[in-house]
Design an enzyme around this catalytic site. Structure first.
Site, PDB file in Angstrom:
ATOM      1  CB  SER A 160    -124.897  69.919  77.324  1.00 51.74           C
ATOM      2  OG  SER A 160    -126.039  70.332  76.599  1.00 51.74           O
ATOM      3  CG  ASP A 263    -123.186  71.659  69.453  1.00 51.34           C
ATOM      4  OD1 ASP A 263    -124.388  71.863  69.202  1.00 51.34           O
ATOM      5  OD2 ASP A 263    -122.709  71.762  70.602  1.00 51.34           O
ATOM      6  CG  HIS A 293    -124.648  69.225  72.098  1.00 52.14           C
ATOM      7  ND1 HIS A 293    -124.066  70.424  72.423  1.00 52.14           N
ATOM      8  CD2 HIS A 293    -125.422  68.879  73.165  1.00 52.14           C
ATOM      9  CE1 HIS A 293    -124.467  70.803  73.633  1.00 52.14           C
ATOM     10  NE2 HIS A 293    -125.289  69.873  74.096  1.00 52.14           N
TER      11      HIS A 293
END
Length: 320
Positions: A160, A263, A293
């Site tokens: 991320s 995501d 995600h």
């Protein structure tokens, strides 16, 4: 973050309050942190320890070493944690567990550096700290690093925001003014990298009501972490507006981009991968069906296939 109904108040969802002075108050009760485990045991095939990087910035690093390693030199994976640049820490249980299992399954040393969080320390502070962590490793007298880290096989990885950080630290490391010798970076591993842009992309529109990391939440992340006065088309959030990938192409680094089509950011991840290919970077794409995600961080059952891909990537990218 918990799995909830579509988010109406992203600040409440993130358990943060924005203060008049520009800082935020974080409610950390939902973030379980764990200590390092420096003592080997039958239930602990990986040992870990914490080391200080820069006392004036309160930055530090957790090192992970597979137990039982003798004089063998192992690839070094420098792993940056996620959290939208405003939340989380190295010792958060999910990241600690992920790094420990990765060190065991891939037979690598993992170094997971901390970095200063926004909005108290807006970008590029995290990038500066990411580079400083590499410089610390290069100069370190730590016995684990001296005895077991193969400086000719270094990989930058992040999840991320950590994936964004690994990409941007890679660009800075590719710049000749950053002297990391004898560290030799062989590749970047961008796991569900956090990229953005001012105009909504197709996957953000399609997944506007995503229950894990919807665009309304990532908007808050960008608002709090980007330099004051810039929008989401800044090069820190949107690499497609800059020419940084050309540096990676010249160095002939390989890049693994991993994401899931559940995501909202997957189209942005694909666009960055496409741009890097266009600039001559050898890119390995790993996009899975249905994964949200950060799926492999929160669901350990999904890690095995990811680690197989990373193992193959490291093997194919390492120095002979």
């Amino acid at each position: 973050m918990s799995y909830q109904s579509p988010i109406s108040d992203p600040y409440a969802y993130l358990n943060i309050v924005k203060n008049p002075d520009g800082s935020i108050t974080r409610d950390l009760t939902n973030f379980r942190c764990v200590p390092a485990t420096p003592d080997p045991s039958p239930l602990n095939p990986v040992v870990s320890k914490d080391v200080s990087v820069n006392g004036s910035k309160s930055t530090w690093m957790r090192l992970y070493l597979p137990d039982g390693v003798s004089s063998e030199k192992l690839p070094l994976v420098v792993y940056y944690h996620g959290g939208g640049f405003i939340l989380c820490s190295v010792d958060l249980q999910v990241f600690d567990d992920f790094c420990s299992v990765m060190a065991r399954d891939l037979n690598v040393i993992v170094a997971s550096p901390s970095y200063r969080l926004a909005p108290e320390h807006r970008l590029p502070a995290a990038y500066d700290d990411g580079v400083e962590a590499l410089e610390w490793i290069r100069n370190s007298d730590d016995e684990w690093i001296k005895s077991h880290a193969d400086f000719s096989n270094v990989f930058l990885m992040g999840t991320s925001a950590g994936g964004n950080l690994a990409y941007n630290v890679g660009l800075r490391s590719a710049d000749s003014v950053v002297d990391l010798i004898p560290l030799q970076i062989r590749g970047l591993i961008l796991h569900h990298p956090f990229f953005g842009g001012e105009e909504r992309c197709g996957s953000e529109i399609k997944l506007v009501n995503d229950q894990v990391c919807p665009p309304v939440v990532t908007d808050v992340f960008w608002d709090l972490c980007l330099p004051v006065g810039v929008d989401r088309d800044h090069e820190y959030s949107n690499p497609t507006v800059a020419d940084g990938s050309e540096k990676l192409g010249r160095l002939r680094w390989k890049v693994l981009v991993s994401g899931g089509d559940g995501d909202p950011m997957i189209d942005r991840q694909r666009d960055v991968a496409k741009l890097m290919k266009k600039k001559g970077v050898e890119v390995v794409e790993r996009f899975t069906d249905g994964d949200v995600h950060g799926a492999e961080i929160f669901d350990p059952s999904k890690r095995n296939t990811l680690f197989v891909s990373i193992r193959n990537f490291i093997s194919s990218s390492s120095a002979v």
